[in-house]
Scaffold this motif. Structure first.
Motif, PDB file in Angstrom:
ATOM      1  N   GLY A   1      -0.321   3.777  -3.139  1.00  0.00           N
ATOM      2  CA  GLY A   1       0.864   3.418  -3.887  1.00  0.00           C
ATOM      3  C   GLY A   1       1.319   2.005  -3.633  1.00  0.00           C
ATOM      4  N   PRO A   2       2.289   1.559  -4.430  1.00  0.00           N
ATOM      5  CA  PRO A   2       2.795   0.181  -4.265  1.00  0.00           C
ATOM      6  C   PRO A   2       3.518  -0.013  -2.940  1.00  0.00           C
ATOM      7  CG  PRO A   2       4.139   1.406  -5.832  1.00  0.00           C
ATOM      8  CD  PRO A   2       2.940   2.268  -5.556  1.00  0.00           C
ATOM      9  N   ASN A   3       4.043   1.088  -2.340  1.00  0.00           N
ATOM     10  CA  ASN A   3       4.742   0.962  -1.061  1.00  0.00           C
ATOM     11  C   ASN A   3       3.789   1.005   0.125  1.00  0.00           C
ATOM     12  OD1 ASN A   3       7.207   0.859  -2.404  1.00  0.00           O
ATOM     13  ND2 ASN A   3       7.471   3.086  -2.335  1.00  0.00           N
ATOM     14  N   ARG A   4       2.469   1.207  -0.154  1.00  0.00           N
ATOM     15  CA  ARG A   4       1.444   1.220   0.888  1.00  0.00           C
ATOM     16  C   ARG A   4       1.778   2.264   1.955  1.00  0.00           C
ATOM     17  NH1 ARG A   4      -2.540  -0.836  -1.317  1.00  0.00           N
ATOM     18  NH2 ARG A   4      -3.481  -1.671   0.614  1.00  0.00           N
ATOM     19  N   ILE A   5       2.020   3.499   1.492  1.00  0.00           N
ATOM     20  CA  ILE A   5       2.364   4.596   2.396  1.00  0.00           C
ATOM     21  C   ILE A   5       1.113   5.077   3.108  1.00  0.00           C
ATOM     22  CG2 ILE A   5       3.385   6.904   2.561  1.00  0.00           C
ATOM     23  CD1 ILE A   5       5.338   4.695   1.834  1.00  0.00           C
ATOM     24  N   LYS A   6       1.229   5.410   4.368  1.00  0.00           N
ATOM     25  CA  LYS A   6       0.107   5.835   5.201  1.00  0.00           C
ATOM     26  C   LYS A   6       0.001   7.360   5.198  1.00  0.00           C
ATOM     27  CE  LYS A   6       0.605   1.733   8.057  1.00  0.00           C
ATOM     28  NZ  LYS A   6       0.693   1.175   9.417  1.00  0.00           N
ATOM     29  N   PRO A   7      -1.189   7.884   5.508  1.00  0.00           N
ATOM     30  CA  PRO A   7      -1.406   9.348   5.471  1.00  0.00           C
ATOM     31  C   PRO A   7      -0.880  10.010   6.750  1.00  0.00           C
ATOM     32  CG  PRO A   7      -3.451   8.248   6.012  1.00  0.00           C
ATOM     33  CD  PRO A   7      -2.450   7.158   5.774  1.00  0.00           C
ATOM     34  N   PHE A   8       0.295  10.662   6.662  1.00  0.00           N
ATOM     35  CA  PHE A   8       0.899  11.292   7.841  1.00  0.00           C
ATOM     36  C   PHE A   8       0.691  12.804   7.884  1.00  0.00           C
ATOM     37  CE2 PHE A   8       3.592   7.469   7.264  1.00  0.00           C
ATOM     38  CZ  PHE A   8       3.345   6.866   8.479  1.00  0.00           C
ATOM     39  N   LYS A   9       0.133  13.402   6.833  1.00  0.00           N
ATOM     40  CA  LYS A   9      -0.037  14.854   6.807  1.00  0.00           C
ATOM     41  C   LYS A   9      -1.343  15.235   7.484  1.00  0.00           C
ATOM     42  CE  LYS A   9      -0.285  18.854   3.737  1.00  0.00           C
ATOM     43  NZ  LYS A   9      -0.320  19.343   2.351  1.00  0.00           N
ATOM     44  N   TYR A  10      -1.257  16.190   8.415  1.00  0.00           N
ATOM     45  CA  TYR A  10      -2.438  16.637   9.158  1.00  0.00           C
ATOM     46  C   TYR A  10      -2.954  17.939   8.556  1.00  0.00           C
ATOM     47  CZ  TYR A  10      -5.336  18.408  12.950  1.00  0.00           C
ATOM     48  OH  TYR A  10      -6.392  18.914  13.680  1.00  0.00           O
ATOM     49  N   ASN A  11      -4.250  17.996   8.264  1.00  0.00           N
ATOM     50  CA  ASN A  11      -4.919  19.191   7.738  1.00  0.00           C
ATOM     51  C   ASN A  11      -5.672  19.840   8.889  1.00  0.00           C
ATOM     52  OD1 ASN A  11      -4.622  19.046   4.567  1.00  0.00           O
ATOM     53  ND2 ASN A  11      -4.985  16.956   5.308  1.00  0.00           N
ATOM     54  N   HIS A  12      -5.212  21.018   9.284  1.00  0.00           N
ATOM     55  CA  HIS A  12      -5.736  21.662  10.495  1.00  0.00           C
ATOM     56  C   HIS A  12      -7.209  22.068  10.384  1.00  0.00           C
ATOM     57  CE1 HIS A  12      -6.392  24.359  13.786  1.00  0.00           C
ATOM     58  NE2 HIS A  12      -6.441  25.417  12.990  1.00  0.00           N
ATOM     59  N   PRO A  13      -7.577  22.784   9.358  1.00  0.00           N
ATOM     60  CA  PRO A  13      -8.989  23.247   9.406  1.00  0.00           C
ATOM     61  C   PRO A  13      -9.976  22.085   9.406  1.00  0.00           C
ATOM     62  CG  PRO A  13      -7.717  24.476   7.789  1.00  0.00           C
ATOM     63  CD  PRO A  13      -6.891  23.299   8.188  1.00  0.00           C
ATOM     64  N   GLN A  14      -9.719  21.034   8.572  1.00  0.00           N
ATOM     65  CA  GLN A  14     -10.666  19.933   8.459  1.00  0.00           C
ATOM     66  C   GLN A  14     -10.476  18.894   9.567  1.00  0.00           C
ATOM     67  OE1 GLN A  14      -8.664  20.911   5.969  1.00  0.00           O
ATOM     68  NE2 GLN A  14     -10.123  22.094   4.715  1.00  0.00           N
ATOM     69  N   GLY A  15      -9.252  18.754  10.091  1.00  0.00           N
ATOM     70  CA  GLY A  15      -9.006  17.823  11.166  1.00  0.00           C
ATOM     71  C   GLY A  15      -8.830  16.391  10.729  1.00  0.00           C
ATOM     72  N   PHE A  16      -8.440  16.125   9.492  1.00  0.00           N
ATOM     73  CA  PHE A  16      -8.199  14.754   9.043  1.00  0.00           C
ATOM     74  C   PHE A  16      -6.795  14.666   8.458  1.00  0.00           C
ATOM     75  CE2 PHE A  16     -10.421  17.034   5.648  1.00  0.00           C
ATOM     76  CZ  PHE A  16      -9.525  16.895   4.602  1.00  0.00           C
ATOM     77  N   PHE A  17      -6.369  13.403   8.185  1.00  0.00           N
ATOM     78  CA  PHE A  17      -5.028  13.127   7.682  1.00  0.00           C
ATOM     79  C   PHE A  17      -5.108  12.705   6.223  1.00  0.00           C
ATOM     80  CE2 PHE A  17      -4.577  12.797  12.191  1.00  0.00           C
ATOM     81  CZ  PHE A  17      -3.281  13.212  12.452  1.00  0.00           C
ATOM     82  N   THR A  18      -4.126  13.193   5.437  1.00  0.00           N
ATOM     83  CA  THR A  18      -4.062  12.853   4.019  1.00  0.00           C
ATOM     84  C   THR A  18      -2.630  12.509   3.653  1.00  0.00           C
ATOM     85  OG1 THR A  18      -3.696  15.157   3.412  1.00  0.00           O
ATOM     86  CG2 THR A  18      -5.991  14.364   3.449  1.00  0.00           C
ATOM     87  N   HIS A  19      -2.482  12.019   2.435  1.00  0.00           N
ATOM     88  CA  HIS A  19      -1.141  11.751   1.921  1.00  0.00           C
ATOM     89  C   HIS A  19      -0.546  13.026   1.337  1.00  0.00           C
ATOM     90  CE1 HIS A  19      -2.910   7.698   1.988  1.00  0.00           C
ATOM     91  NE2 HIS A  19      -1.648   7.267   2.142  1.00  0.00           N
ATOM     92  N   ARG A  20       0.762  13.064   1.291  1.00  0.00           N
ATOM     93  CA  ARG A  20       1.452  14.206   0.671  1.00  0.00           C
ATOM     94  C   ARG A  20       1.526  14.010  -0.832  1.00  0.00           C
ATOM     95  NH1 ARG A  20       3.761  17.950   3.865  1.00  0.00           N
ATOM     96  NH2 ARG A  20       3.946  17.413   6.082  1.00  0.00           N
TER      97      ARG A  20
ATOM     98  N   CYS B   1       2.731  10.957  14.220  1.00  0.00           N
ATOM     99  CA  CYS B   1       2.928   9.987  13.146  1.00  0.00           C
ATOM    100  C   CYS B   1       2.900   8.551  13.679  1.00  0.00           C
ATOM    101  CB  CYS B   1       4.252  10.268  12.436  1.00  0.00           C
ATOM    102  SG  CYS B   1       4.269  11.790  11.472  1.00  0.00           S
ATOM    103  N   LEU B   2       3.381   8.350  14.908  1.00  0.00           N
ATOM    104  CA  LEU B   2       3.307   7.013  15.494  1.00  0.00           C
ATOM    105  C   LEU B   2       1.854   6.602  15.709  1.00  0.00           C
ATOM    106  CD1 LEU B   2       4.750   4.554  16.641  1.00  0.00           C
ATOM    107  CD2 LEU B   2       4.865   5.732  18.850  1.00  0.00           C
ATOM    108  N   ASP B   3       1.013   7.561  16.140  1.00  0.00           N
ATOM    109  CA  ASP B   3      -0.416   7.250  16.268  1.00  0.00           C
ATOM    110  C   ASP B   3      -0.999   6.847  14.927  1.00  0.00           C
ATOM    111  OD1 ASP B   3      -0.391   7.699  18.925  1.00  0.00           O
ATOM    112  OD2 ASP B   3      -1.250   9.712  18.847  1.00  0.00           O
ATOM    113  N   VAL B   4      -0.672   7.592  13.883  1.00  0.00           N
ATOM    114  CA  VAL B   4      -1.201   7.282  12.552  1.00  0.00           C
ATOM    115  C   VAL B   4      -0.712   5.914  12.099  1.00  0.00           C
ATOM    116  CG1 VAL B   4      -1.181   7.999  10.131  1.00  0.00           C
ATOM    117  CG2 VAL B   4      -1.406   9.712  11.941  1.00  0.00           C
ATOM    118  N   TYR B   5       0.571   5.633  12.342  1.00  0.00           N
ATOM    119  CA  TYR B   5       1.130   4.340  11.927  1.00  0.00           C
ATOM    120  C   TYR B   5       0.408   3.184  12.600  1.00  0.00           C
ATOM    121  CZ  TYR B   5       4.635   0.717  11.024  1.00  0.00           C
ATOM    122  OH  TYR B   5       5.267  -0.434  10.627  1.00  0.00           O
ATOM    123  N   LEU B   6       0.174   3.294  13.906  1.00  0.00           N
ATOM    124  CA  LEU B   6      -0.430   2.187  14.649  1.00  0.00           C
ATOM    125  C   LEU B   6      -1.926   2.060  14.375  1.00  0.00           C
ATOM    126  CD1 LEU B   6       1.420   2.678  18.064  1.00  0.00           C
ATOM    127  CD2 LEU B   6       1.936   1.002  16.287  1.00  0.00           C
TER     128      LEU B   6
END
Length: 698
Positions: A679-698, A647-652
């Motif tokens: 969203g208004p809070n500008r939340i970053k995508p921290f969820k990891y999808n294993h088969p596809q290998g990308f990050f999405t929002h919850r 998550c720190l990698d995603v944040y940075l």
């Protein structure tokens, strides 16, 4: 005026001289008749009436008062003829004074005669009282002699004779003599005594015959004892020869028989615990191997330790011990009288030791695991407090590298803490103990836990003890059903607790070397490349945790307690440093750890002022079920730390680059994101999808 005063003074001097001469003349006349006057006054006392003398006394006093008042009045007027009148009244006053003196002498004479008469009357009363005491003593002596005579008992009265009817029925006529004894009680008693003597002679002959028969029977018993004593070594040899067979069949009957024999001397709570633990081990053996219905589970061993002879001495009645030690006590009394009395402090120390005394027998319960590790549980019973305590010890099959931060994992004080929620084992569960502690000055039981063990509630239930909280009770009976209902659940919790602590100990050894161990079953939860690295891992105290400002929301939610374990971690990537504070509940991994984070990059940020850091905490604290891994979920802590690095990698990497700063971007984007912010809070995508290998929002 001066001439008149001189005349007055002159006349007074002449009068006083004449008065003195007159007194000397009277004294001369009175010296010869002094004895007659005293005698006449003593005789006059008997003829005079005291009441009339009293009236004369009052009249004389009134006349004196009147004369004094007249003299005072004449002197105040100061006339020429007043001197003669004053002299006349002085003469009258002197006469009255002489009367008062005579009355005074008469009163003293009467008082002396009254005292003499009283003294004579007292002497007569004392003489009569002494005679009375002598007579009373003689009466008491005579009464005692009469009582002795009345209470005299002959020795024949102590003999239990047959009643009169049986005497005349059974006794022969030459002894009973009914013609002479029916009307004469004395002869009747003599005849009954003769019949009693005849019967006792017959019984004495029967007693001799019985003794002879007893000796014959005793000889037969000795012969049989010799046979049995010779048979015992043979039986022991047979039992020794059968030991290898018992071990091969997992049926140690000889050892079990010895343990059952010792178990008879256990106190009721330890006896219940021993029986239920032994029964549970046999039930587990039956489920594992149906071919051995009487076997014992090899992974659960129950044994009795301690001094059996001392336990037997405790079970003896108190009268026996008092009789055996009566002689030694009598000897010690002489020596103790010479010693000084113990002070109050020494007496309290003796009472405390007596109150905290353990039963000489204890129970050892060993739980073995597949890797060869053993959890040793030592159960003790405090006799005065009526509670059961436990001590723990862990032995591992192989030497493990002990991490510095893992020092408290296998410590006896924390190993079994909160095995059941809220059961810290620092207070006695028996409410009656508090009243006992107040009498001997014990403030808290926690001061003696190191020596006595922890009185957990689940330990009391294994011993069949249940203490209601509404009212204290001095003694409780051990309940087998209560112990049986908690035995299986408690054994399973103990196994899970030790497994989780051993797993944590291995993980902490890797974390201290900045290595986050991830099992192969959990590799799919993270991307292949994670740049953020764990730099530091250490244990901290509860006070250190409370001081951290970014842990305030955890403390306010009452999710951090002094019984929990606390750790600190540092994760770095470039110039960004993520400080992590972790609360590890003793019930890990059933209860997940709680993470609090603070990021030092472009200022200080935490979940209080940054929604993305709050979302990162939610990824490890809320979505922990995704990180449990294979059961029983001992990889949860390391998976949470690895997710935090991810998550720190995603944040940075999702941070916008400042165009005013020249040069390459500090944290280039190396991961795939479908959407950077939402969203208004500008939340970053921290969820990891294993088969596809990308990050999405919850």
């Amino acid at each position: 005026m001066s001439v008149e005063s001189a005349k007055k003074r002159k006349t007074k001097v002449i009068r006083s001289d004449g008065g003195a001469a007159e007194k000397e003349a009277r004294k001369g006349r009175g010296d010869g008749d002094q004895e007659n006057k005293i005698y006449s006054e003593e005789a006059e006392v008997d003829t005079r009436d005291p009441a009339k003398d009293y009236d004369l006394y009052k009249e004389t006093c009134e006349d004196l008062q009147r004369l004094m008042a007249e003299i005072h009045e004449l002197k105040s007027k100061g006339g020429k003829d007043a001197a003669a009148e004053i002299d006349e009244r002085r003469i009258q006053s002197c006469i009255h004074f002489m009367t008062l003196k005579k009355l005074n002498r008469l009163a003293h004479i009467r008082l002396k005669k009254g005292r003499d008469q009283t003294h004579e009357a007292k002497q007569k009363v004392d003489a009569l009282h002494l005679q009375l005491q002598n007579l009373l003593y003689e009466v008491m002596h005579l009464q005692k002699e009469i009582t002795k005579c009345l209470e005299f008992k002959s020795k024949h009265e102590e003999i239990d004779l047959v009643n009169v009817e049986e005497f005349y029925q059974d006794a022969p006529s030459d002894i009973s003599k009914p013609d002479f004894t029916m009307n004469d009680p004395h002869q009747q008693t003599l005849s009954r005594l003769d019949w009693e003597l005849e019967q006792r002679k017959r019984l004495a002959e029967k007693y001799k015959e019985s003794l002879a028969n007893k000796e014959k029977i005793m000889k037969d018993i000795e012969i049989k004892k010799e046979y049995l004593s010779s048979l015992q070594p043979r039986l022991n040899a047979i039992m020794q020869a059968s030991l290898p067979v018992q071990e091969y069949l997992s049926m140690p009957f000889d050892q079990a028989h010895k343990q059952y024999d010792i178990a008879r001397h256990l106190p009721p709570p330890l006896y219940v615990l021993y029986v239920q633990a032994n029964s549970y081990g046999q039930a587990c053996a039956q489920m594992n191997k149906a071919s051995q219905p009487y076997g014992q589970d090899k992974n659960l061993t129950v044994a009795i330790d301690g001094d059996v002879e001392e336990a037997k001495a405790l079970s003896r009645p108190p009268e026996d011990s008092q009789d055996d030690e009566s002689d030694s006590d009598a000897e010690e009394e002489q020596t103790t009288t010479k010693r000084r009395r113990p002070t109050l402090g020494l007496q309290l120390d003796d009472k405390r030791r007596e109150m905290l005394k353990r039963h000489p027998l204890s129970i050892t319960l060993d739980l073995k695991y597949k890797d060869g590790s053993v959890l040793h549980l030592y159960f003790y019973y405090l006799m005065s407090l009526n509670i059961v305590t436990v001590k723990t010890k862990v032995t591992t099959a192989t030497e493990m590298s002990v991490a510095i931060s893992a020092g408290d994992l296998l410590a006896p004080a924390s190993l079994l803490s909160c095995l059941y929620p809220g059961d810290h084992g620092k207070k006695t569960p028996n409410p009656a103990n508090q009243y006992q502690f107040d009498k001997v000055g014990i403030l808290t039981f926690s001061d003696y836990i190191v020596d006595l063990g922890h009185p957990y509630v689940w330990v009391q239930k294994l011993g069949g003890l249940h203490f209601p909280k509404d009212q204290p009770q001095k003694s409780m009976l051990a309940d087998n059903s209560l112990s049986a209902s908690h035995m299986e659940t408690t054994i399973k919790l103990l196994r899970v607790r030790l497994q989780s602590r051993l797993a944590l100990q291995k993980q902490f050894a890797s974390l201290e070397h900045s290595i986050v161990p991830i099992s192969s079953e959990c590799q799919h939860l993270f991307p292949v490349k994670i740049i953020s690295r764990l730099i530091k891992w250490c244990a901290i105290s509860y006070d250190d945790y409370v001081v951290l400002p970014y842990t305030k929301h955890v403390r306010e939610a009452d999710m951090a307690h002094e019984t929990d374990l606390y750790f600190s971690a540092l994760i770095e990537r470039g110039t960004a440093k993520l400080h992590v504070a972790i609360v590890l509940n003793p019930g890990y991994s059933t209860i997940p750890p709680i993470f609090s984070i603070c990021l030092h990059w472009k200022g200080e940020k935490s979940s209080r002022n940054d929604d993305n850091l709050k979302a990162m905490e939610g990824e490890v604290n809320v979505c922990f079920k995704e990180l449990l891994g294979p059961k029983p979920g001992h990889q949860l802590l390391t998976n949470q730390i690895q997710r935090l690095c991810m998550c720190l990698d995603v944040y940075l990497e999702t941070e916008t680059h400042d165009s005013s700063v020249e040069g390459p971007k500090e944290f280039p984007r190396e991961k795939m994101f479908l959407r950077l912010l939402r969203g208004p809070n500008r939340i970053k995508p921290f969820k990891y999808n294993h088969p596809q290998g990308f990050f999405t929002h919850r």
